[in-house]
Design an enzyme around this catalytic site. Structure first.
Site, short mmCIF file in Angstrom:
data_model
loop_
_atom_site.label_atom_id
_atom_site.label_comp_id
_atom_site.label_asym_id
_atom_site.label_seq_id
_atom_site.Cartn_x
_atom_site.Cartn_y
_atom_site.Cartn_z
CG HIS A 73 -49.27 -83.79 88.52
ND1 HIS A 73 -49.34 -84.20 89.65
CD2 HIS A 73 -50.00 -82.19 88.36
CE1 HIS A 73 -49.88 -83.19 90.40
NE2 HIS A 73 -50.12 -82.22 89.92
CG ASP A 107 -50.06 -75.23 85.36
OD1 ASP A 107 -50.73 -74.49 85.90
OD2 ASP A 107 -49.30 -76.13 85.89
#
Length: 378
Positions: A261, A315
């Site tokens: 991320h 996700d």
């Protein structure tokens, strides 16, 4: 004025001042209006969280009840919007259908009365209410079926699952989905939120703002990642194949979908909550073999890349949860949009308070005083 250092993607360059959400990527903290995401996931609902994000504080019971009634009243969409969706190609991606449908709402409701609090509230209510209806409607329309009308006796999450699957969902499934919506509702200035803010800064209508954000979310580097995670897990096929598969990705320096991320350098707090939700669903409705693959992949990636701050993001487990809820893979990103509308609207409303149109600069890399060459000499 001096030119600042060029940073691709505007990385770490502040684009605004905001009190909506906060992320500490080093400690794995996400807050909405100062409240930790773990507490909201446990104690709140999506609509209460949406109210918190947009209006800045938790509603009283009377305020929340009124808000829910307004959402319930506006769930249905104009028949002309449904007829328009029936003309979309069945092979079209649901995100493209959603972007077109969201923009079309502006034809019915846009007055651009942006200084009127009643207009702002009505627009927020309509978008929160109608986006789920349009996502579910296109799913049935592309199968050749008529859309299912919303049910006033079902809450926000349960009603969407009902419209999508044509049957009332199990209470656990509805609660899990509601928590998923809460987790995805807001996440500071990501690509789609920035897109919404840029569009909003022109003082166009909120339906165009949301359509712009939906178009940005559709990209695989933003909202489409959970689709890619499911595809990756299916490609791995078995727990035994996890480490050879991962080694192959690392050798090719390929991206590991669902990991890493731009902000978080530890496990995304939303991923931790989603993992718990997945386990609740599997305990009641049966275990998914891909979950075992995911667990082994997380373990293997942590061993090899944990020192570099590569951990599961939101996700990684969301696709497994959505699949267990009966949501088709290519609807994962539209479901993300259903939730993120709350955050987009919060930033739209905040942008209006002290608006200035976005006009960044550039660093020119071209030539100067180039001659014009006549066409016969080119």
């Amino acid at each position: 004025m001096s030119i600042c250092e060029y940073r691709p993607g505007l990385e770490n360059i502040p684009a605004t001042q905001s009190s909506i959400s906060y992320v500490d990527g080093q400690r794995g903290i996400l807050e909405y209006r100062g409240i930790r995401i773990e507490e909201l996931a446990e104690k709140s609902t999506f609509l209460e969280t949406a109210y918190l994000l947009i209006w800045g504080e938790l509603p009283t019971k009377a305020e929340l009840d009124a808000f829910k009634e307004e959402i319930q009243y506006h769930r249905r969409v104009k028949f002309r919007v449904r007829d328009m969706m029936k003309c979309f190609p069945e092979s079209g991606h649901p995100m493209d259908a959603l972007q077109a449908s969201a923009a079309a709402l502006g034809l019915f409701y846009s007055r651009r009365d942006l200084h009127n609090p009643a207009y702002i509230r009505a627009a927020a209510v309509r978008l929160l209410a109608k986006i789920p209806t349009m996502v579910a409607a296109f799913e049935l329309i592309r199968k050749g079926n008529d859309p299912v009308q919303p049910r006033d006796d079902l809450d926000y999450a349960a009603n969407f699952l009902y419209m999508l699957n044509e049957q009332e969902p199990d209470p656990l499934a509805a609660r899990v989905f509601d928590v998923c919506l809460t987790l995805h509702a807001e996440h500071t200035i990501n690509a789609s939120t920035f897109s919404a803010m840029v569009t909003a800064s022109t003082l166009t209508d909120p339906y165009a703002v949301i359509a712009s954000a939906v178009g940005t979310l559709a990209g695989p580097l933003h909202g489409g990642a959970n689709e890619e995670v499911v595809s990756m897990l299916e490609g791995i096929g078995s727990v035994a194949n996890v480490r050879p598969y991962l080694d192959g990705l690392l050798e090719r320096k390929a991206k590991i979908m669902g990991f890493g991320h731009r902000v978080y350098k530890v496990k995304d707090p939303r991923a931790t909550i989603l993992q718990s939700l997945a386990e609740q669903l599997f305990e009641k409705f049966g275990r998914d073999k891909y979950y075992d693959i995911a667990i082994e992949l997380e373990r293997a990636v942590e061993e090899k890349l944990g020192s570099k701050g590569i951990y599961p993001n939101v996700d990684f487990y969301s696709g497994l949860v959505y699949s267990k809820l009966g949501i088709p893979t290519d609807l994962f990103t539209p479901v993300f949009a259903i939730s993120r509308v709350a955050g987009w609207l919060a930033h739209w409303k905040e942008q209006l308070a002290e608006n200035r149109i976005f006009r960044p600069t550039q660093i020119y890399t071209g030539t100067h005083e180039a001659p014009y060459i006549p066409i016969e000499k080119r």
